[in-house]
Design a protein around this motif. Structure first.
Motif, PDB file in Angstrom:
ATOM      1  N   LEU A 291      40.259  36.869  35.582  1.00  0.00           N
ATOM      2  CA  LEU A 291      39.584  37.792  34.670  1.00  0.00           C
ATOM      3  C   LEU A 291      38.403  38.463  35.351  1.00  0.00           C
ATOM      4  N   PHE A 295      40.281  42.082  35.321  1.00  0.00           N
ATOM      5  CA  PHE A 295      39.959  42.388  33.934  1.00  0.00           C
ATOM      6  C   PHE A 295      38.467  42.581  33.678  1.00  0.00           C
ATOM      7  N   SER A 357      36.542  40.478  29.024  1.00  0.00           N
ATOM      8  CA  SER A 357      37.887  40.927  29.366  1.00  0.00           C
ATOM      9  C   SER A 357      38.645  41.393  28.138  1.00  0.00           C
ATOM     10  N   ILE A 361      40.215  45.181  27.672  1.00  0.00           N
ATOM     11  CA  ILE A 361      41.619  45.431  27.358  1.00  0.00           C
ATOM     12  C   ILE A 361      41.751  46.239  26.075  1.00  0.00           C
TER      13      ILE A 361
END
Length: 523
Positions: A291, A295, A357, A361
């Protein structure tokens, strides 16, 4: 100075240089940063009666050996250190190689600094942390879609710990089938991360390493020769750290499965894959993502990080416990995993990293994630085309498009000038730029590994290219300039052989430093 003059496209950089001591050396007895109040009357009365308000097991036997420093000097100390630090918020950070340094949205930093998350405690009752459990569960659902896996754990604190967890699952899986003693080999590749072999070895597996064919792809014939009834698993990064993507990866996983082994996937650097390819379709049973790389969560100098570990349904019961689940009404921590490998770190992972993260997203959505991958690949191939034109530089193995990074080589320049990749690394700091070589051993001679990600503009890439062009020109025309670098950094040229390669000289803690330098401990 004339001999270190910069060309037009290269930034005029000089780093702040403070030669700042470590904080323990700033100790001044009697200084205070905080004036701690006396105990309130109720506590003081209990202590006076010989009854401690604090359990005996929690009381220190002696005072902690901490530095005594006033607030102003603490502030100056850390501000000075920050001025001596390069990072993705400070400079063009494409030279971190396989570590995927990208822009971290600052709005997400506001989220994690909200007291509602800062004051959470992992031992709170589930009913009081439903919001955070929901975020963890929803990130799990997102990662399932991105990877094709069926369940995720966010407990591992980074990629190496996730690899260790996957090796542990492989071990426990074969134990559950009565094949643990028989299946004692893990197969990996030389250009995958060294942690893949290391974590398998820690679990007691014999490691078989595949070397590439002439084009740089893992050699499928060598894989066929390596698999047997002893094969426990196959672990690989794809693309590997060369940036070369293996289009035949499903054939590799099929071969291992036919031999009875598990396949697990190192996707620490998945920046060129989002929305384009998934672990399930490639035939993997497990995978992990960092992550703090792909991310958009910060590396934070090695932590707090998260290696998001995903598995297919058949391996769910082997995951580190607990995992977050939803019963239709509430979110809860499921400890009922009969074959769990146990915890790989304390509690449930780093909540702040999970939140960052998840926000990233959700902000991008599926189309945005795919655009991240497309832009990262575009940036990388622009860089790839330009660097191959620099005198003395090359990109070994397959020609044509690479994915999100490339492992380049200065082998020709070293042969012609004597300048090594470590020399170039030191010189790059004079331009305020980071530059990474490679994992050891150097399979690619005189390597340097670059990954531009989606965060950098063409102008950013051109600045980095211009610095490499100037260093190449210096190497061929006046190599002493490069050999004597750095000039504008916070440090001089280190004697790496003296300290960095001698564990008996390492001082990981202040106490170790005091012992090894024979300094008296402070009272």
């Amino acid at each position: 100075m004339e001999r270190i003059q910069r060309k037009n496209k290269v930034r005029d950089f000089h780093q702040a240089k403070w030669n700042e001591p470590i904080i323990f050396e700033l100790h001044q007895k009697g200084e205070r940063g905080v004036d701690i109040p006396l105990s309130d009357q109720a506590v003081a009365a209990e202590v006076g009666n010989g009854v401690s308000a604090i359990p005996e097991g929690m009381l220190r036997k002696e005072k902690p050996n901490l530095p005594e420093i006033g607030q102003a000097r603490v502030l100056r100390h850390y501000v000075r250190l920050s001025q001596e630090t390069l990072g993705s918020d400070f400079n063009v950070e494409i030279g971190q190689g396989t570590c995927t340094m990208k822009y971290i949205p600052k709005i997400n930093e506001l989220l994690v600094r909200n007291p509602k998350i800062m004051e959470l405690h992992p031992l709170q009752d589930e009913s009081t942390v439903q919001g955070m459990l929901e975020i963890i569960y929803n990130l799990d659902v997102c990662m399932r879609e991105i990877s094709g896996m069926d369940h995720f754990s966010f407990q591992p604190s980074g990629g190496t710990q996730a690899l260790f967890a996957m090796a542990s699952i492989a071990r426990k899986y074969h134990e559950s089938r009565g094949e643990a003693e028989q299946r004692n080999e893990i197969i990996t590749t030389i250009f995958s991360h060294p942690s893949q072999a290391a974590t398998a070895a820690v679990k007691g597996f014999k490691v078989i390493t595949l070397h590439p064919d002439e084009e740089g792809f893992p050699d499928i014939e060598k894989l066929k020769a390596a698999v047997s009834e002893r094969t426990a698993g196959f672990v690989v990064a794809n693309p590997e750290d060369t940036g070369i993507y293996n289009p035949r990866i499903k054939e590799f996983t099929d071969i291992v499965h036919q031999a009875g082994g598990l396949c697990y996937y190192d996707q620490a650097n998945a920046n060129g894959l989002l929305g384009i390819t998934r672990a399930r379709e490639a035939g993997f049973d497990m995978c992990f993502f960092n992550l703090h790389k792909t991310f958009a969560a910060p590396h934070m100098c090695g932590g707090p990080a998260t290696g998001a570990l995903g598995v297919v349904e058949e391996l769910k019961e082997f995951l580190p416990a607990p995992i977050v689940e939803f019963d239709g009404e509430k979110y809860y921590l499921n400890e009922d995993l009969p074959q769990s490998i146990g915890k790989v770190r304390a509690f449930h992972g780093v909540a702040q990293t999970v939140l960052r993260s998840y926000a990233w997203i959700r902000a991008l959505g599926p189309d945005g994630l795919k655009e991240v991958a497309q832009t990262a690949v575009l940036n990388n191939n622009y860089l790839y085309s330009k660097i191959q034109k620099i005198r003395g530089a090359s990109a070994p193995y397959v020609k044509g498009q690479r994915l999100e990074q490339v492992r380049y080589s200065w082998e020709q320049m070293t042969k012609e000038t004597g300048i090594t990749t470590e020399d170039v690394q030191r010189r790059m700091t004079d331009f305020g730029l980071h530059y990474w070589t490679s994992h050891h051993p150097y399979i690619v001679p005189q390597p340097f590994t670059l990954e531009p990600t989606e965060s950098y503009s063409k102008a950013d890439l051109d600045e980095y290219i211009a610095a490499l062009e100037q260093i190449s020109e210096e190497a061929y025309e006046n190599p002493e300039i490069v050999q004597d670098a750095p000039y504008n950094s916070t440090i001089h040229k280190l004697d790496e052989q003296d300290f960095l390669d001698h564990p008996e000289k390492w001082c990981i803690t202040w106490r170790a430093y005091q012992k090894k330098t024979k300094q008296p401990e402070r009272i």
